[in-house]
Design a protein around this motif. Structure first.
Motif, PDB file in Angstrom:
ATOM      1  N   LYS A  89       0.823  -1.214   0.000  1.00 46.93           N
ATOM      2  CA  LYS A  89       0.000   0.000   0.000  1.00 46.93           C
ATOM      3  C   LYS A  89       0.856   1.263   0.000  1.00 46.93           C
ATOM      4  CE  LYS A  89      -4.104   2.049   1.942  1.00 46.93           C
ATOM      5  NZ  LYS A  89      -5.224   1.880   2.851  1.00 46.93           N
ATOM      6  N   HIS A  90       1.962   1.240   0.724  1.00 42.26           N
ATOM      7  CA  HIS A  90       2.836   2.417   0.853  1.00 42.26           C
ATOM      8  C   HIS A  90       4.286   2.017   0.556  1.00 42.26           C
ATOM      9  CE1 HIS A  90      -0.470   4.665   2.583  1.00 42.26           C
ATOM     10  NE2 HIS A  90      -0.651   3.705   3.469  1.00 42.26           N
ATOM     11  N   PRO A  91       4.611   1.744  -0.702  1.00 49.53           N
ATOM     12  CA  PRO A  91       5.962   1.263  -1.022  1.00 49.53           C
ATOM     13  C   PRO A  91       7.061   2.292  -0.748  1.00 49.53           C
ATOM     14  CG  PRO A  91       4.731   1.720  -3.026  1.00 49.53           C
ATOM     15  CD  PRO A  91       3.769   1.850  -1.881  1.00 49.53           C
ATOM     16  N   GLU A  92       6.705   3.570  -0.646  1.00 43.44           N
ATOM     17  CA  GLU A  92       7.702   4.615  -0.413  1.00 43.44           C
ATOM     18  C   GLU A  92       8.097   4.741   1.053  1.00 43.44           C
ATOM     19  OE1 GLU A  92       3.749   6.279   0.475  1.00 43.44           O
ATOM     20  OE2 GLU A  92       4.472   4.994  -1.135  1.00 43.44           O
ATOM     21  N   THR A  93       7.410   4.010   1.932  1.00 43.45           N
ATOM     22  CA  THR A  93       7.659   4.105   3.374  1.00 43.45           C
ATOM     23  C   THR A  93       8.335   2.832   3.869  1.00 43.45           C
ATOM     24  OG1 THR A  93       5.706   5.502   3.649  1.00 43.45           O
ATOM     25  CG2 THR A  93       6.555   4.430   5.620  1.00 43.45           C
ATOM     26  N   ASP A  94       9.438   3.006   4.585  1.00 47.03           N
ATOM     27  CA  ASP A  94      10.100   1.886   5.246  1.00 47.03           C
ATOM     28  C   ASP A  94       9.417   1.725   6.604  1.00 47.03           C
ATOM     29  OD1 ASP A  94      11.714   0.200   6.780  1.00 47.03           O
ATOM     30  OD2 ASP A  94      13.561   0.940   5.875  1.00 47.03           O
TER      31      ASP A  94
END
Length: 115
Positions: free
Chosen positions: A17-22
């Motif tokens: 859902k949020h690939p830009e967030t680690d």
């Protein structure tokens, strides 16, 4: 001592859902930002997937006795918001200190998302 509940199940914490967030690093950043001053709990799905990543800010026991309630924050996806949450807890949290400006647009009522 304040407390946070961090949703990390279905959509919250999901690289899909949020690939830009680690998400693992974010959880560690939250723990690091609040240190031993506040408790951090990790929860299974809180059922407000539309607002992932969800963080619930708990009032201190004294603030709760005075009427303060949980504050649900959605879309907590960056370090600025993590820092604002930690600073709010340090200032007293719900019922003691006003919601910091960076978080005001993130506050939501989970009942608005009930099935």
């Amino acid at each position: 001592m304040g407390a946070l509940t961090i949703c990390r199940d279905c959509c919250c914490g999901s690289a899909d859902k949020h690939p830009e967030t680690d998400h693992d690093a974010q959880l560690e950043a939250i723990r690091g930002a609040v240190g031993d001053r506040h408790r951090v709990r990790v929860s299974e799905c809180l059922r407000v997937c539309e607002r992932s990543n969800v963080v619930v800010v708990h009032p201190t026991p004294a603030a709760r006795r005075a009427g303060a309630r949980l504050v649900h924050l959605g879309d907590v996806l960056d370090d600025t918001l993590v820092g604002a949450v930690a600073a709010w807890l340090d200032a007293g949290g719900p019922g003691i200190a006003a919601v910091p400006e960076p978080l005001t647009a993130r506050v939501f009522n989970p009942a608005d998302y009930a099935d």
